[in-house]
Enzyme design. Structure first.
Site, PDB file in Angstrom:
ATOM      1  CB  SER A  53      -0.995  -0.113   1.250  1.00 56.28           C
ATOM      2  OG  SER A  53      -1.737  -1.052   1.185  1.00 56.28           O
TER       3      SER A  53
HETATM    4  N1  SAH Z   1      -0.874  -5.045   3.759  1.00 56.69           N
HETATM    5  C1  SAH Z   1       0.021  -5.233   2.662  1.00 56.69           C
HETATM    6  C2  SAH Z   1      -0.998  -5.155   1.559  1.00 56.69           C
HETATM    7  C3  SAH Z   1      -0.903  -6.366   0.570  1.00 56.69           C
HETATM    8  S1  SAH Z   1      -1.998  -6.609  -0.510  1.00 56.69           S
HETATM    9  C4  SAH Z   1       1.272  -4.395   2.208  1.00 56.69           C
HETATM   10  O1  SAH Z   1       0.984  -3.279   2.410  1.00 56.69           O
HETATM   11  O2  SAH Z   1       2.092  -4.951   1.773  1.00 56.69           O
HETATM   12  C5  SAH Z   1      -3.368  -7.500   0.076  1.00 56.69           C
HETATM   13  C6  SAH Z   1      -2.750  -8.745   0.579  1.00 56.69           C
HETATM   14  O3  SAH Z   1      -4.067  -9.592   0.992  1.00 56.69           O
HETATM   15  C7  SAH Z   1      -2.244  -9.609  -0.422  1.00 56.69           C
HETATM   16  O4  SAH Z   1      -0.923 -10.087  -0.136  1.00 56.69           O
HETATM   17  C8  SAH Z   1      -3.182 -10.819  -0.551  1.00 56.69           C
HETATM   18  O5  SAH Z   1      -2.420 -12.108  -1.155  1.00 56.69           O
HETATM   19  C9  SAH Z   1      -3.759 -10.824   0.770  1.00 56.69           C
HETATM   20  N2  SAH Z   1      -5.195 -11.533   0.588  1.00 56.69           N
HETATM   21  C10 SAH Z   1      -5.969 -11.730  -0.140  1.00 56.69           C
HETATM   22  N3  SAH Z   1      -7.081 -12.161   0.262  1.00 56.69           N
HETATM   23  C11 SAH Z   1      -6.878 -12.728   1.393  1.00 56.69           C
HETATM   24  C12 SAH Z   1      -7.512 -13.555   2.312  1.00 56.69           C
HETATM   25  N4  SAH Z   1      -8.854 -14.163   2.082  1.00 56.69           N
HETATM   26  N5  SAH Z   1      -6.752 -13.870   3.538  1.00 56.69           N
HETATM   27  C13 SAH Z   1      -5.831 -13.607   3.925  1.00 56.69           C
HETATM   28  N6  SAH Z   1      -5.060 -12.774   2.844  1.00 56.69           N
HETATM   29  C14 SAH Z   1      -5.520 -12.305   1.833  1.00 56.69           C
END
Ligand code: SAH
Length: 204
Positions: A53
């Site tokens: 993000s």
């Molecule tokens: N906070 C992170 C954002 C990553 S993007 C950062 O700043 O790096 C969102 C993440 O959510 C991705 O890594 C994706 O794989 C994960 N994700 C998507 N669906 C999910 C679920 N049902 N349970 C757990 N993680 C999930």
């Protein structure tokens, strides 16, 4: 620079959030080819079609949770682990769930290198939360859901806060505060997150 221009400059005032954002080395959470852009005002690809993000959004969501030192926090969507580390600078313990094993493994390695001993990362579907460790003081979801997963609300303490992007293409951050007689819902800013995946088990 990042903290001055993108965080303080845009109205983030919580000193714990500002301190955390100044401490966490964001470039280590970004793939090598994007390192030069690590502190710029944008999300960046982290592989597996996911993103880290934008710094401002990390600060904004963290501030919305009104965290204190003794809090136990659940994060859904570890991704790069950057948001996790920002939380871990502020609170007692962070439980984080990532559905893509490759990302979870990479984040865990980084938490070990940076000596974050107050983070536990699990591979799995965050839609059902982490019942064994509930209730939580705060929950943050960093992927967009069509609606707030009810099990996450169940796993909040009274007085607990939940922040989550809701929507499909057009999304909005929602802050939910659990009270003794219900849930207060506050609409926040428009955002753009990758979708929260749903596994078969949660779809039924
Ligand atoms: N906070 C992170 C954002 C990553 S993007 C950062 O700043 O790096 C969102 C993440 O959510 C991705 O890594 C994706 O794989 C994960 N994700 C998507 N669906 C999910 C679920 N049902 N349970 C757990 N993680 C999930």
């Amino acid at each position: 620079m990042m903290v001055r221009d993108q965080i303080k400059g845009r109205g983030i005032t919580d000193s714990a959030v500002i301190r955390a954002m100044s401490r966490v080395p964001r470039h280590l959470f970004v793939p090598e080819k994007y390192r030069e852009a690590a502190y710029s005002d944008q999300p960046l690809p982290i592989g597996y079609r996911q993103t880290i993000s934008q710094p401002y959004i990390v600060a904004y969501m963290t501030e919305s949770l009104q965290l204190s030192e003794q809090d136990r926090v659940l994060e859904i969507g570890t991704g790069s682990g950057y948001q996790t580390a920002v939380l871990a600078e502020i609170v007692l313990k962070v439980f984080t769930i990532e559905i893509i094993p490759g990302l979870a493994h990479r984040a865990r390695e980084l938490f070990a290198v940076l000596k974050y001993e107050n983070i536990v990362c699990r591979i799995g579907d965050g839609n059902s939360g982490w019942p064994e460790e509930a209730p939580f003081d705060a929950i943050i979801v960093t992927a967009a859901a069509p609606e707030v997963p009810p099990q996450l609300i169940d796993q909040l303490k009274i007085g607990g806060r939940l922040i989550i992007p809701v929507g499909n293409f057009f999304q909005q951050l929602r802050l939910l505060i659990k009270t003794a007689d219900g849930v207060r819902k506050i609409r926040k800013i428009p955002v753009r997150f990758v979708p929260l995946k749903e596994t078969q088990a949660t779809k039924n």
